[in-house]
Write an enzyme that holds these catalytic residues in place. Sequence first.
Site, mmCIF file in Angstrom:
data_model
loop_
_atom_site.group_PDB
_atom_site.id
_atom_site.type_symbol
_atom_site.label_atom_id
_atom_site.label_comp_id
_atom_site.label_asym_id
_atom_site.label_seq_id
_atom_site.Cartn_x
_atom_site.Cartn_y
_atom_site.Cartn_z
ATOM 1 N N HIS A 34 30.302 32.007 41.308
ATOM 2 C CA HIS A 34 31.602 31.830 41.980
ATOM 3 C C HIS A 34 31.763 30.388 42.460
ATOM 4 O O HIS A 34 32.831 29.797 42.335
ATOM 5 C CB HIS A 34 31.702 32.720 43.225
ATOM 6 C CG HIS A 34 31.580 34.175 42.980
ATOM 7 N ND1 HIS A 34 30.470 34.909 43.335
ATOM 8 C CD2 HIS A 34 32.453 35.064 42.424
ATOM 9 C CE1 HIS A 34 30.660 36.172 43.027
ATOM 10 N NE2 HIS A 34 31.841 36.296 42.457
ATOM 11 N N GLN A 58 40.099 48.864 40.684
ATOM 12 C CA GLN A 58 39.390 48.565 39.431
ATOM 13 C C GLN A 58 38.046 49.286 39.347
ATOM 14 O O GLN A 58 37.291 49.074 38.412
ATOM 15 C CB GLN A 58 39.240 47.055 39.224
ATOM 16 C CG GLN A 58 38.320 46.343 40.194
ATOM 17 C CD GLN A 58 38.375 44.833 40.026
ATOM 18 O OE1 GLN A 58 39.340 44.180 40.403
ATOM 19 N NE2 GLN A 58 37.337 44.262 39.435
ATOM 20 N N GLN A 150 37.677 40.428 30.614
ATOM 21 C CA GLN A 150 38.614 40.201 31.729
ATOM 22 C C GLN A 150 39.447 38.947 31.479
ATOM 23 O O GLN A 150 40.654 38.921 31.731
ATOM 24 C CB GLN A 150 37.817 40.074 33.034
ATOM 25 C CG GLN A 150 38.637 39.631 34.223
ATOM 26 C CD GLN A 150 37.903 39.790 35.532
ATOM 27 O OE1 GLN A 150 37.803 40.888 36.051
ATOM 28 N NE2 GLN A 150 37.389 38.710 36.088
#
Length: 283
Positions: A34, A58, A150
């Site tokens: 991240h 999700q 994704q």
Amino acid sequence: MQTITLLSDLRQARKPLPGKFGLVPTMGYLHQGHLSLVERARAECEHVGVSVFVNPTQFGPSEDLERYPRDLEADLRQLERLGVDLVWTPTVEEMYPAGFQTWVTVENVTAPLEGKQRPGHFRGVATVVAKLFNAFTPERAYFGQKDAQQVVVIRRMAQDLNFPVEVVVCPTVREPDGLALSSRNAYLSPQERQAATVLHRALTSAEEAYAAGERDAELLRALMSSTLASEPLAREEYVSVADPETLDELNRVTSGALLSMAVRIGKTRLIDNVVLTRKAETG
Ligand code: PAF
């Protein structure tokens, strides 16, 4: 750095910020993967926003929503250190107010791979990312290659719904032994952590076969499966050699093909992937 809960406060704080705005959507429990997205956004944009939100829509009913790791204080410390301007930590009620019934559904590219194993997952991802794009109005949004499907889904969604957002994809960050960083690695026991290196070994075995001239996709899939089968703690969910845009399985392998897999190590579900490049082709 401003840490904000309410959408109305976020909009107020975002409005006066001039120049390019970079968004890094996260579910928190931040690791170097991240942080590499935040660093890239910081380097490329005048202002940077991060969302920290464990998005319930999700997760499937039998998935790990309740035990998903969280440590907001540590997250905020790291984001402050990296010079982030805005952090949005909405509540579930703020993100999905009573009466919520509007969803973003991306079609074909959500059908295989993760979409097949996790029905409804990408509906939740696409919906929350669309809401994050509306809330932050970023010029750029940063995602990790680790979640390869994704990225394909979000690109499609941004294009189809005319979001004026450039989707920037950053390389997977790995431990020295090849394990891709993931918040879910926190679930692994020491023995499982060792076994989890099998994902990277399986991908590398296929990458090496490709570099040596192998072009039969079925053979690469078999190679990945047999490497996974050699690890007693690993249980394959799928292995794939697919077109990087349509995600259709390939017969013949071409440069740019996406090798991906989902594997259970004990109770923990891990995913990983590599994109075949010309470099792999020439060794
Ligand atoms: O990749 C993630 O952490 C999540 O899927 C995202 C993009 C933050 C949406 O909840």
